[in-house]
Structure formats: structure tokens, C-alpha cells
Design a protein around this motif. Structure first.
Motif, PDB file in Angstrom:
ATOM      1  N   ARG A  29      -6.112   4.078   0.763  1.00  0.00           N
ATOM      2  CA  ARG A  29      -6.719   4.104  -0.573  1.00  0.00           C
ATOM      3  C   ARG A  29      -8.219   3.852  -0.495  1.00  0.00           C
ATOM      4  O   ARG A  29      -8.717   3.283   0.475  1.00  0.00           O
ATOM      5  CB  ARG A  29      -6.092   3.010  -1.454  1.00  0.00           C
ATOM      6  N   LEU A  30      -8.901   4.279  -1.540  1.00  0.00           N
ATOM      7  CA  LEU A  30     -10.312   3.953  -1.717  1.00  0.00           C
ATOM      8  C   LEU A  30     -10.498   3.581  -3.178  1.00  0.00           C
ATOM      9  O   LEU A  30     -10.247   4.398  -4.069  1.00  0.00           O
ATOM     10  CB  LEU A  30     -11.208   5.135  -1.362  1.00  0.00           C
ATOM     11  N   GLU A  31     -10.914   2.349  -3.430  1.00  0.00           N
ATOM     12  CA  GLU A  31     -11.118   1.868  -4.795  1.00  0.00           C
ATOM     13  C   GLU A  31     -12.608   1.728  -5.077  1.00  0.00           C
ATOM     14  O   GLU A  31     -13.332   1.101  -4.304  1.00  0.00           O
ATOM     15  CB  GLU A  31     -10.433   0.513  -4.994  1.00  0.00           C
ATOM     16  N   LEU A  32     -13.043   2.288  -6.206  1.00  0.00           N
ATOM     17  CA  LEU A  32     -14.424   2.153  -6.657  1.00  0.00           C
ATOM     18  C   LEU A  32     -14.422   1.338  -7.941  1.00  0.00           C
ATOM     19  O   LEU A  32     -13.829   1.746  -8.949  1.00  0.00           O
ATOM     20  CB  LEU A  32     -15.052   3.529  -6.933  1.00  0.00           C
ATOM     21  N   HIS A  33     -15.055   0.177  -7.911  1.00  0.00           N
ATOM     22  CA  HIS A  33     -15.082  -0.715  -9.062  1.00  0.00           C
ATOM     23  C   HIS A  33     -16.482  -0.702  -9.672  1.00  0.00           C
ATOM     24  O   HIS A  33     -17.447  -1.149  -9.051  1.00  0.00           O
ATOM     25  CB  HIS A  33     -14.703  -2.133  -8.644  1.00  0.00           C
ATOM     26  N   GLY A  34     -16.574  -0.162 -10.871  1.00  0.00           N
ATOM     27  CA  GLY A  34     -17.862  -0.057 -11.542  1.00  0.00           C
ATOM     28  C   GLY A  34     -17.950  -0.951 -12.762  1.00  0.00           C
ATOM     29  O   GLY A  34     -16.951  -1.522 -13.217  1.00  0.00           O
ATOM     30  N   SER A  35     -19.140  -1.058 -13.316  1.00  0.00           N
ATOM     31  CA  SER A  35     -19.356  -1.897 -14.497  1.00  0.00           C
ATOM     32  C   SER A  35     -18.697  -1.318 -15.741  1.00  0.00           C
ATOM     33  O   SER A  35     -18.468  -2.029 -16.718  1.00  0.00           O
ATOM     34  CB  SER A  35     -20.859  -2.080 -14.736  1.00  0.00           C
ATOM     35  N   GLN A  36     -18.361  -0.025 -15.709  1.00  0.00           N
ATOM     36  CA  GLN A  36     -17.742   0.611 -16.870  1.00  0.00           C
ATOM     37  C   GLN A  36     -16.317   1.097 -16.604  1.00  0.00           C
ATOM     38  O   GLN A  36     -15.511   1.209 -17.525  1.00  0.00           O
ATOM     39  CB  GLN A  36     -18.595   1.809 -17.328  1.00  0.00           C
ATOM     40  N   ARG A  37     -16.011   1.384 -15.339  1.00  0.00           N
ATOM     41  CA  ARG A  37     -14.705   1.978 -15.050  1.00  0.00           C
ATOM     42  C   ARG A  37     -14.361   1.784 -13.585  1.00  0.00           C
ATOM     43  O   ARG A  37     -15.255   1.678 -12.739  1.00  0.00           O
ATOM     44  CB  ARG A  37     -14.734   3.469 -15.394  1.00  0.00           C
ATOM     45  N   THR A  38     -13.060   1.728 -13.291  1.00  0.00           N
ATOM     46  CA  THR A  38     -12.572   1.677 -11.921  1.00  0.00           C
ATOM     47  C   THR A  38     -11.712   2.900 -11.645  1.00  0.00           C
ATOM     48  O   THR A  38     -10.874   3.269 -12.489  1.00  0.00           O
ATOM     49  CB  THR A  38     -11.733   0.409 -11.677  1.00  0.00           C
ATOM     50  N   VAL A  39     -11.913   3.532 -10.497  1.00  0.00           N
ATOM     51  CA  VAL A  39     -11.056   4.650 -10.087  1.00  0.00           C
ATOM     52  C   VAL A  39     -10.552   4.384  -8.674  1.00  0.00           C
ATOM     53  O   VAL A  39     -11.234   3.746  -7.866  1.00  0.00           O
ATOM     54  CB  VAL A  39     -11.786   6.006 -10.140  1.00  0.00           C
ATOM     55  N   ILE A  40      -9.342   4.868  -8.396  1.00  0.00           N
ATOM     56  CA  ILE A  40      -8.710   4.622  -7.105  1.00  0.00           C
ATOM     57  C   ILE A  40      -8.143   5.916  -6.553  1.00  0.00           C
ATOM     58  O   ILE A  40      -7.289   6.553  -7.184  1.00  0.00           O
ATOM     59  CB  ILE A  40      -7.587   3.571  -7.222  1.00  0.00           C
ATOM     60  N   ALA A  41      -8.596   6.322  -5.386  1.00  0.00           N
ATOM     61  CA  ALA A  41      -7.993   7.444  -4.674  1.00  0.00           C
ATOM     62  C   ALA A  41      -6.793   6.922  -3.898  1.00  0.00           C
ATOM     63  O   ALA A  41      -6.864   5.873  -3.248  1.00  0.00           O
ATOM     64  CB  ALA A  41      -9.011   8.058  -3.718  1.00  0.00           C
ATOM     65  N   GLY A  42      -5.668   7.622  -3.984  1.00  0.00           N
ATOM     66  CA  GLY A  42      -4.463   7.196  -3.289  1.00  0.00           C
ATOM     67  C   GLY A  42      -3.510   6.397  -4.139  1.00  0.00           C
ATOM     68  O   GLY A  42      -2.500   5.884  -3.646  1.00  0.00           O
ATOM     69  N   LEU A  43      -3.787   6.291  -5.433  1.00  0.00           N
ATOM     70  CA  LEU A  43      -2.917   5.550  -6.345  1.00  0.00           C
ATOM     71  C   LEU A  43      -2.024   6.552  -7.075  1.00  0.00           C
ATOM     72  O   LEU A  43      -2.394   7.107  -8.098  1.00  0.00           O
ATOM     73  CB  LEU A  43      -3.763   4.756  -7.349  1.00  0.00           C
ATOM     74  N   ASP A  44      -0.849   6.808  -6.510  1.00  0.00           N
ATOM     75  CA  ASP A  44       0.072   7.772  -7.117  1.00  0.00           C
ATOM     76  C   ASP A  44       1.509   7.294  -6.935  1.00  0.00           C
ATOM     77  O   ASP A  44       1.753   6.190  -6.452  1.00  0.00           O
ATOM     78  CB  ASP A  44      -0.136   9.177  -6.540  1.00  0.00           C
ATOM     79  N   GLU A  45       2.451   8.130  -7.310  1.00  0.00           N
ATOM     80  CA  GLU A  45       3.864   7.745  -7.284  1.00  0.00           C
ATOM     81  C   GLU A  45       4.378   7.421  -5.884  1.00  0.00           C
ATOM     82  O   GLU A  45       5.393   6.760  -5.719  1.00  0.00           O
ATOM     83  CB  GLU A  45       4.727   8.863  -7.892  1.00  0.00           C
ATOM     84  N   ARG A  46       3.674   7.897  -4.854  1.00  0.00           N
ATOM     85  CA  ARG A  46       4.131   7.693  -3.483  1.00  0.00           C
ATOM     86  C   ARG A  46       3.404   6.551  -2.781  1.00  0.00           C
ATOM     87  O   ARG A  46       3.528   6.394  -1.574  1.00  0.00           O
ATOM     88  CB  ARG A  46       3.998   8.997  -2.693  1.00  0.00           C
ATOM     89  N   LEU A  47       2.664   5.762  -3.530  1.00  0.00           N
ATOM     90  CA  LEU A  47       1.981   4.599  -2.969  1.00  0.00           C
ATOM     91  C   LEU A  47       3.001   3.687  -2.284  1.00  0.00           C
ATOM     92  O   LEU A  47       3.982   3.293  -2.897  1.00  0.00           O
ATOM     93  CB  LEU A  47       1.264   3.830  -4.086  1.00  0.00           C
ATOM     94  N   PRO A  48       2.779   3.327  -1.018  1.00  0.00           N
ATOM     95  CA  PRO A  48       3.744   2.485  -0.290  1.00  0.00           C
ATOM     96  C   PRO A  48       3.614   1.012  -0.665  1.00  0.00           C
ATOM     97  O   PRO A  48       3.231   0.177   0.146  1.00  0.00           O
ATOM     98  CB  PRO A  48       3.381   2.721   1.177  1.00  0.00           C
ATOM     99  N   ALA A  49       3.921   0.689  -1.895  1.00  0.00           N
ATOM    100  CA  ALA A  49       3.843  -0.691  -2.372  1.00  0.00           C
ATOM    101  C   ALA A  49       4.768  -0.848  -3.568  1.00  0.00           C
ATOM    102  O   ALA A  49       5.158   0.136  -4.204  1.00  0.00           O
ATOM    103  CB  ALA A  49       2.406  -1.049  -2.757  1.00  0.00           C
ATOM    104  N   GLY A  50       5.113  -2.064  -3.883  1.00  0.00           N
ATOM    105  CA  GLY A  50       5.959  -2.319  -5.039  1.00  0.00           C
ATOM    106  C   GLY A  50       5.392  -3.453  -5.865  1.00  0.00           C
ATOM    107  O   GLY A  50       4.752  -4.358  -5.334  1.00  0.00           O
ATOM    108  N   SER A  51       5.644  -3.401  -7.164  1.00  0.00           N
ATOM    109  CA  SER A  51       5.159  -4.453  -8.048  1.00  0.00           C
ATOM    110  C   SER A  51       6.067  -5.679  -7.985  1.00  0.00           C
ATOM    111  O   SER A  51       7.290  -5.565  -7.912  1.00  0.00           O
ATOM    112  CB  SER A  51       5.099  -3.937  -9.488  1.00  0.00           C
TER     113      SER A  51
END
Length: 338
Positions: free
Chosen positions: A236-258
């Protein structure tokens, strides 16, 4: 277009299938140090195989894809330069900085196009994150988080010649950070640990690593790598901005669980390996290379990009070993350009 492919191991076999399926490629010609393996792969795809690398270059391909073992990359790029053949090379261009500088000088003198295999530049999510940042949608970028978490370690024999976890694994994250943000890494502080197989420590490597990197505009980047992510292949690559955050690799197949009660997202199945995670990106990067070889576009990922990423990876490795902050210029100045 007639494309040669050198190396039909794990990534080479994937590239062979991709090139075979590209409608803009008329034919594919394979070579491998293991001639029998080259012919076996060629027979499966119904394409031709050469008896040697020399035979492949003698056939005068329009371009060559280098997917051989790491230690052979520099020599094969030199051969492509001598033959005047545009080259695509998997990372690294060479195993050390001196060899990288020498190979870049050879490529420049020959005047051949060179494209490096950083496939994340061709991933839709990474590209969208880059575009959102460039368009100002995120506001001021204040933090970046990047990870490459492999589901299982490679074979023990691979590690001693891998270059270490930063040069082998995190270098893709480093290139992605440079490409997405448009900024250079200037300083790093890194650490690592071994809690898995003994062969990592025996090779002077680690199986888990973290680095804090500072970009030239002051943005902080947290980088994580592991050889033991049992849930699957997590990149993944997460970009955290002052107005918005976007994440590449955040989809249904993400190998993680809540851990939150009642939350079932993501639903899976998790990505098992790099071939699944970046299947479309691998096609896109080789399609781009065919256009590079044909002279239709400039290389979208140059050898100089590989050098810059390798300098940062070496800075991370030195920081981990010496337990101190390392400026990237310290590494870059040790081997001046030829």
C-alpha cells in the motif's frame, strides 16, 4: 515488434506470457542460462527459444526484456547497448552503486532507450494517488506511509545475494514515493529485526524493517517491510493531506481484517503474491516498453530512477547497521558519476 526475453524464472515466465498475449508484439524469442528451461517455457507458449543469449542478440530483436538473475543484469544491459537494442531491465540495474553508474554510462554512450521494471508506476491506484496529489485535492501533504509485506520469505539461498531487505524489497516503495510525490528522499533513519528463520541473520539481513524518511520539502515518510505477513501480499501507499487522504492498495482483496465487531470488510480473497496484486500493472509496463522500443514514447522509468532509489535503499541499510540517521547525499557522493 519482435521482443527478446532473457530469463524465464518466476518473473520472466510472467513476462513471457504477457508479451505473448500483447497484440502489439508480433513474436517473442526466449533465452535463459538453463537452455532446457527456455525451451520448455517456449514450447508451452508456442514461441521460439534461443540456444544462448548471443543467439538471441544475433537475431536482432526490436527490444529485449531482461528478467535474469540479479547478478546478470548489468552484463546483459551492456550486451544490449553493444547491440544497439532498446532494453527493459528488472531492478536492480546492478547490485552496487559503482556498477550502476558504469552501466548507465554505457547506456548513455550507446544511446539506447532503457526502461526499469518498477511496475507500481503503472498501477491504477498509484497513478490515481499521484494525480490527486498533483491536482491539489489532498491539500498540503504532511505524511506518507508505504509498505511491502510479503506473505512468506524467499528461499534461504536467495537472501545472501539479495542486497538486503531495503534494496530487494523496499526499493519499490522508495521509487513509488519519489514518483508519486515528485520529491526526493534526503535523510533516513532505519531499523530492523529478526524473529523468523535464522538464515536472515546469518546473511547479515533482517526479516522485518522500518524506516523514517524525510523528503526534500520536509514531508515525513514511514516505510515498512516484512517477509512474514501471513494474511497475504500487502502493498500500500497512503498519502495523508491537510484536506484529504488517499490510499493505493485499499480494496476488497487487502490482506487484513478489521478488529471491530460486525465489520466484514475487506471480503477477500486476499492477494497471494505480487503477480496477483500487480497483474494489470505488469501488462501496462511491458506495453509501454514496446512503445519505448518503437520510439513512440520516452522511457517512463529511466536508469537514473533506479540509481536514485538504490541510493536511498543503501542509506536505509547503513542507518540500520550503524544505528544513526544517514543523509542520502552521503551515499551518492561515495561513488561519483563516471
Amino acid at each position: 515488434m519482435r521482443i527478446g526475453l532473457i530469463g524465464v524464472g518466476r518473473i520472466g515466465s510472467l513476462h513471457a506470457q504477457t508479451l505473448h498475449d500483447l497484440e502489439i508484439v508480433e513474436s517473442v524469442f526466449l533465452a535463459d542460462a538453463d537452455v532446457a528451461r527456455a525451451h520448455e517455457t517456449a514450447d508451452k507458449l508456442g514461441i521460439a527459444a534461443a540456444g544462448s543469449v548471443a543467439e538471441l542478440f544475433a537475431s536482432r530483436p526490436d527490444g529485449v526484456v531482461i528478467a535474469a538473475a540479479t547478478q546478470a543484469h548489468a552484463e546483459l544491459v551492456h550486451l544490449a547497448a553493444a547491440a544497439g537494442v532498446p532494453a527493459f531491465c528488472e531492478k536492480p540495474l546492478a547490485s552496487d552503486l559503482a556498477g550502476t553508474h558504469e552501466t548507465l554510462a554505457t547506456v548513455a554512450a550507446a544511446g539506447i532507450p532503457l526502461q526499469m521494471g518498477f511496475q507500481r508506476r503503472f498501477d491504477a491506484g498509484y497513478a490515481a494517488a499521484r494525480e490527486a496529489l498533483a491536482a491539489g485535492e489532498l491539500g498540503r501533504l504532511h505524511a506518507v506511509w508505504a509498505c511491502t509485506l510479503d506473505p512468506a520469505p524467499p528461499h534461504a539461498s536467495y537472501i545472501p545475494a539479495s542486497g538486503g531487505i531495503f534494496a530487494d524489497c523496499s526499493v519499490h516503495d522508495i521509487d513509488a514515493v519519489r514518483w508519486v510525490t515528485g520529491h526526493e528522499v534526503v535523510e533516513v533513519m532505519a531499523t530492523g529485526a529478526n524473529r523468523g528463520a535464522d538464515f536472515f541473520a546469518e546473511a547479515g539481513d533482517v526479516d522485518t524493517a522500518n524506516a523514517l524518511m524525510t523528503l526534500d520539502d520536509g514531508t515525513l515518510v514511514a516505510l515498512a517491510a516484512s517477509r512474514y505477513n501471513g494474511s497475504g501480499y500487502d502493498v500500500r501507499l497512503e498519502l495523508h493531506g491537510s484536506q484529504r487522504t488517499v490510499i493505493a492498495g485499499l480494496d476488497e482483496r487487502l490482506p487484513a481484517g478489521s478488529a471491530e465487531p460486525g465489520v466484514t470488510w475487506p471480503g477477500g480473497p486476499a492477494y497471494a503474491n505480487f503477480a496477483e496484486r500487480f497483474s494489470e500493472a505488469y501488462v501496462a509496463e511491458l506495453r509501454a516498453f514496446v512503445d519505448v522500443a518503437a520510439g513512440r514514447i520516452e522511457s517512463p522509468c529511466r536508469g537514473e530512477d533506479a540509481l536514485a532509489a538504490l541510493c536511498v535503499a543503501h542509506a536505509c541499510e547503513r542507518s540500520r547497521r550503524e544505528g544513526r540517521s544517514v543523509r542520502v547525499e552521503e551515499i551518492a557522493q561515495e561513488v561519483p558519476p563516471q
